[in-house]
Design a protein around this motif. Structure first.
Motif, mmCIF file in Angstrom:
data_model
loop_
_atom_site.group_PDB
_atom_site.id
_atom_site.type_symbol
_atom_site.label_atom_id
_atom_site.label_comp_id
_atom_site.label_asym_id
_atom_site.label_seq_id
_atom_site.Cartn_x
_atom_site.Cartn_y
_atom_site.Cartn_z
ATOM 1 N N TYR A 1 0.833 -1.210 0.000
ATOM 2 C CA TYR A 1 0.000 0.000 0.000
ATOM 3 C C TYR A 1 0.867 1.261 0.000
ATOM 4 O O TYR A 1 0.616 2.209 -0.764
ATOM 5 N N TYR B 1 -9.675 -4.355 0.670
ATOM 6 C CA TYR B 1 -9.685 -3.084 1.404
ATOM 7 C C TYR B 1 -8.550 -2.179 0.924
ATOM 8 O O TYR B 1 -8.712 -0.960 0.800
ATOM 9 N N GLU C 1 -8.937 1.670 -0.816
ATOM 10 C CA GLU C 1 -8.238 2.871 -0.349
ATOM 11 C C GLU C 1 -7.436 3.520 -1.483
ATOM 12 O O GLU C 1 -7.348 4.747 -1.569
ATOM 13 N N LYS D 1 -9.699 5.571 -3.675
ATOM 14 C CA LYS D 1 -10.064 6.859 -3.086
ATOM 15 C C LYS D 1 -8.975 7.902 -3.338
ATOM 16 O O LYS D 1 -9.272 9.080 -3.575
#
Length: 633
Positions: A567, A603, A607, A610
């Motif tokens: 991430y 998940y 993110e 977004k």
């Protein structure tokens, strides 16, 4: 006396010839027979008419002998004055006085007779003054001799003997009750070296004073028949638990007067006959040290670390005050000795064959290290050495106790780190001990105020990392522990990039050889270094992309850590097409992973969408939507 009588006689003669008031002298009467001695000359020289009459009355033809007229009633016999001076005994002090008499100049024969008379009178008075001055000079010389050869040296010796003389007392100087280190005079110490001869004299006196103080306290306790008899019976012939309880009460009541009980408890710990007795005595002495024997904020001092050179001054000559100091300092000196003996016994217990005994000894060392200052270095060494214990339980226990210590005393991080570093570089250290030590270091919590410590840890980690690569020991747990430590210390360090860049190529090579967990640690370190310089290379993203298909991902215990790294990496990537490729690869991987990893991946993607809305467009290109695509039609 004779001179005074003669003077009074002359004055009477003058009064007889004195003219009445208002009567004046004729010029013929003031002339001196043509000798030139006139009243005018006397007045010019500062005299009076009475002086002139007195001098005129003198008969120049009469011979003066020793200051008096020859043949007169008050005449001194020849040599009488000299004999009188000799009878005073002045001559025997002549060598000490060293008085050199100046030779008097001879009177010229052409002088007038009146001057001769004055000179003779002056000589007589000078001799009398010399007699008086000789007495004062004798006293002065004797005083100088007394300074040169002091007569009071014997008094000083007697005073010194009296200072170190032992005097028995009938009353206690140290009252029982309370904590001994809260008493007055216990905080007086000095770092300056003391005269050893003086210290030995005071120590001999202190030993006698302490022995008498202990005897007085014992006799006082004997007067209390009930309690004293019961205590003696329990201490000598009671059960083990009762004996420990009785000695604890006695030491708590009067620690200064119970030094022999402290010795008994330490000897019980040393006794090897019964392990149960040794451990019970160990717990008892630990509680006594924690509650009544050791001060909280200072170490114990030896007898020679006290200000003996100013002892008499600070006690203001009060012997009771001085003796109280000596008794307390003597007790503290012996207490320090028995604490040092206890530390050695505790060190022996840490090498006991039984794990329970080792664990008990480590717990005692840890508790004393956390709460007291005395012996802290020895207790720290004992805990650090147990990181290399052959039994895993003991090594893990030591690591846990050290972490607890740093949590309670964060300022000890540098000291503990230095001691662990000394353990790591020992010549006879085992790889297992090094691994436990590195694991302890990489769990150390750092802050931005501890830059020097972080730099020191990174240098230590890279040193062992290089040795592991040289030994080709890349599959060991040590490499993973080292990389974990570097990752945790790097954000708080201010090391030069050159040191890290030297290891960059090695890290990229290691990625493809080590297991998945170690490779994750290496990737995290590479990301931190590149992200801090804002130069994340394509080489890093290529290595991360390959790791998504690593078979070890399914069995790895650090999946959440790996997803977190992915991430952060995608969030920092500026190439949108590469992010799209990572998202597609993640979705492919989720088909063969367990549900927790799948949920975490979805998940992560949500993110990312977004943060980067344009990613939706990239994902929808060349995609034909079919509502039955996942239904098997």
């Amino acid at each position: 006396a004779r001179a005074c009588v003669e003077r009074r006689t002359k004055m009477a003669a003058v009064e007889m010839v004195k003219p009445e008031e208002g009567e004046e002298f004729d010029d013929e009467e003031v002339q001196d027979g043509g000798s030139g001695f006139t009243l005018e000359e006397v007045l010019r020289l500062g005299g009076t008419k009475q002086d002139y009459l007195m001098l005129v009355a003198l008969d120049e033809t009469e011979e003066l002998v020793d200051g008096g007229k020859k043949g007169s009633i008050d005449d001194l016999k020849q040599g009488e004055l000299e004999a009188f001076i000799k009878s005073l005994g002045v001559s025997k002090y002549s060598e000490k006085l060293l008085i050199v008499e100046e030779e008097e100049t001879t009177v010229e024969t052409e002088e007038k007779p009146q001057k001769k008379v004055k000179q003779n009178v002056a000589v007589t008075r000078k001799k009398e003054n010399q007699v008086k001055e000789s007495k004062g000079t004798i006293q002065l010389v004797n005083a100088k001799d007394s300074k040169k050869y002091p007569a009071f040296s014997r008094d000083e010796k007697e005073k010194e003997e009296e200072t170190f003389q032992f005097h028995e007392r009938q009353m206690l100087l140290i009252k029982p009750g309370g904590k001994w280190y809260d008493l007055e005079y216990t905080n007086e110490f000095t770092a300056e070296p003391q005269d050893q001869s003086l210290v030995s004299k005071y120590k001999a006196l202190a030993e006698k004073l302490y022995q008498q103080e202990a005897d007085l306290y014992k006799n006082k306790k004997d007067l209390q028949k009930r309690s004293s008899t019961w205590m003696k019976t329990v201490v000598s012939s009671g059960t083990l638990a009762d004996r420990m309880a009785a000695m604890t009460l006695l030491i708590q009541d009067a620690a200064v007067h119970s030094l022999h009980f402290i010795e008994i408890v330490v000897n019980l710990i040393k006794k090897k006959g019964s392990r149960r007795q040794s451990l019970m005595a160990l717990d008892t002495f630990k509680e006594l040290l924690m509650t009544h024997l050791l001060p909280d904020n200072r170490k114990l001092h030896t007898f020679s670390q006290h200000p003996f050179d100013t002892l008499e001054k600070i006690s203001s000559g009060n012997k009771d005050s001085r003796d109280r100091r000596l008794i307390l300092w003597y007790f503290e000196h012996h207490l320090k000795h028995w604490v040092a003996e206890f530390v050695q016994v505790l060190e022996a217990l840490t090498h006991d064959p039984l794990v329970a005994t080792k664990a008990r000894a480590l717990a005692v060392a840890h508790e004393l290290l956390c709460n007291k200052v005395e012996g802290e270095k020895d207790f720290l060494v004992q805990l650090v050495n147990k990181l290399g214990d052959p039994q895993n339980k003991v090594a893990t226990k030591a690591s846990y106790l050290l972490e607890t210590l740093l949590h309670k005393h964060p300022n000890m991080k540098g000291v503990v780190c230095g001691e662990v570093e000394r353990l790591l570089y020992r010549s006879n250290i085992s790889p297992k001990a090094q691994y436990y030590a590195i694991c302890f270091l990489n769990q150390m919590v750092l802050s931005h105020e501890e830059t020097e410590l972080a730099n020191k840890l990174i240098a230590l980690y890279f040193s062992f990392f290089g040795s592991c690569i040289k030994k080709k020991d890349v599959e060991s747990k040590m490499l993973s522990a080292l990389l974990t430590g570097v990752n945790r210390a790097y954000p708080y360090a201010q090391t030069s990039d050159e040191k890290v860049k030297e290891q960059m190529n090695t890290l990229f090579k290691v990625l493809h050889v080590v297991n998945f967990s170690t490779s994750v640690q290496a990737l995290m370190l590479l990301f931190q270094v590149m992200d801090s310089n804002q130069t994340i290379s394509d080489r890093y993203y290529t290595a991360l992309y390959k790791k998504l298909l690593d078979p070890g991902l399914a069995l790895c215990a650090k999946q959440s850590m790996f997803l977190n790294l992915v991430y952060k990496s995608l969030k920092a990537d500026i190439v949108l097409r590469r992010v799209k490729a990572f998202v597609k690869r993640l979705l492919q991987v989720t088909c063969s992973q367990m549900p927790p990893f799948t949920c975490g991946t979805l998940y992560l993607i949500s993110e990312l969408l977004k943060i980067r809305p344009g990613l939706w467009v990239q994902l929808q290109d060349h995609v034909v939507w079919c509502p039955f695509a996942f239904c098997g039609y």
